[in-house]
Scaffold this motif. Sequence first.
Motif, short mmCIF file in Angstrom:
data_model
loop_
_atom_site.label_atom_id
_atom_site.label_comp_id
_atom_site.label_asym_id
_atom_site.label_seq_id
_atom_site.Cartn_x
_atom_site.Cartn_y
_atom_site.Cartn_z
N GLY A 138 0.78 -1.32 0.14
CA GLY A 138 -0.05 -0.03 -0.03
C GLY A 138 0.84 1.29 0.02
N HIS A 139 0.19 2.49 0.45
CA HIS A 139 0.79 3.81 0.69
C HIS A 139 1.31 4.00 2.02
N PHE A 169 -6.65 3.39 1.22
CA PHE A 169 -6.22 1.91 1.12
C PHE A 169 -5.98 1.62 -0.45
N SER A 170 -4.91 1.13 -0.62
CA SER A 170 -4.68 0.72 -2.17
C SER A 170 -5.71 -0.35 -2.45
N ARG A 171 -5.93 -0.76 -3.60
CA ARG A 171 -7.03 -1.84 -3.90
C ARG A 171 -6.46 -3.08 -3.51
N ALA A 172 -5.05 -3.27 -3.42
CA ALA A 172 -4.37 -4.50 -3.03
C ALA A 172 -4.96 -4.65 -1.23
N TRP A 232 -12.06 16.33 -6.03
CA TRP A 232 -10.71 16.01 -5.22
C TRP A 232 -9.49 16.09 -5.95
N ARG A 233 -8.74 16.45 -5.24
CA ARG A 233 -7.28 16.23 -5.85
C ARG A 233 -6.88 14.64 -6.23
N GLU A 234 -6.66 14.55 -7.39
CA GLU A 234 -6.16 13.16 -7.58
C GLU A 234 -5.08 12.58 -7.12
N LEU A 235 -5.04 11.30 -6.30
CA LEU A 235 -3.78 10.78 -6.02
C LEU A 235 -3.64 9.68 -6.79
N ALA A 236 -2.69 8.50 -6.46
CA ALA A 236 -2.38 7.45 -7.31
C ALA A 236 -3.40 6.28 -6.85
N ASP A 237 -3.68 5.52 -7.79
CA ASP A 237 -4.54 4.26 -7.61
C ASP A 237 -5.83 4.67 -7.19
N GLY A 238 -6.38 5.30 -7.75
CA GLY A 238 -8.13 5.86 -7.62
C GLY A 238 -8.36 6.51 -6.19
N LEU A 239 -7.34 6.84 -5.64
CA LEU A 239 -7.57 7.83 -4.41
C LEU A 239 -7.49 9.15 -4.68
#
Length: 222
Positions: A4-5, A128-131, A165-172
Motif C-alpha cells: 500500500g501507500h 487503502f490501495s486496491r490490494a 478532489w485532488r487525484e492521488l495514485a490508484d484511484g484515491l
Amino acid sequence: MSTGHVELARAQQERWQTEYARHPHLHGTQPSAAARWAAEAFGAAGIDDVLELGAGQGRDALFLAQQGFSVHATDFSESALDQLRLDAQREGLDDRVTAALHDVRDPLPPADATVNAVFANILLNMAFSRAELRSLVGEIHRVLRPGGLFVYAVWSADDPCSGHWRELADGLSEHDGFAGRFFDDALIDELADRWRLDDTTSYAEGPRRMRRVALAKPNPAS
Ligand SMILES: C[S@@+](CC[C@H](N)C(=O)[O-])C[C@H]1O[C@@H](n2cnc3c(N)ncnc32)[C@H](O)[C@@H]1O
C-alpha cells in the motif's frame, strides 16, 4: 503490509489522531444510517455479537450495544478509542463494548471462522490501495463463520465531490488533508468475489452520497 501507500497511511493516522483529540465527538453522537440498518439485519439473522472495524469514537458501537449486541470495536486511533471507552463507561455499556487498537492493514486478530458479524462504516473508502482492500475483505471472509455477515458503508462514486478532489495514485483522491476513494459498482463487485452479495443500496447521509453493501459468507452446509 508492503502493498500500500505507507507514507500516506502514516500521515492519515496522524491526521485522525489530531482531529479526534480536538473533537470529542467528531462524527456526532447519533448512529450512522448503516448501523441502524445493520442492527436490523444482524438481529434478523439471530446474531448478537459484532466486530466493528474503523469504529472511531464509537457512535455506532454504542448504538449497537444499546440494541443488545456485544461489540468489539477497533480503530487505529488510540485517542478515538479513549473517547469510545469513556462514553461506554458513562452510559453503563462497558460490559457490552470492548475496544482495541488495530490497523486493518494488518491481519485481523480473530481465529478462522469465529466471528458472526463484521461492521465498518466509512472505513473501506479510506486511504487503502486496491490490494489492501482485497486483503482486508479476504481477512474478514477468513474470520467470519460460514453464514456470517459483513455490512459496510462507503462514499459512492455518485457523490458530487467525486472527481473534484485532488487525484492521488490508484484511484484515491484527497481533500483538506483526508485521502479517500469513491466506490463504484465495479469495485463493489470485485470485493464481493467469494461472497453472496445481499444489498448495495445507494442513499444520502448529510452532504454525502453513500453505498451500503451487505455480504454473506456462503455456508456450504445450507
Ligand atoms: C470517517 S471515520 C468513521 C468512524 C466511524 N466508523 C463512524 O462512522 O463514526 C474513519 C475511521 O477509520 C479509521 N481508520 C482509517 N484507516 C484505518 C486503518 N488502516 N486501520 C484502522 N482504522 C482506520 C479512522 O481512524 C477513523 O476512525
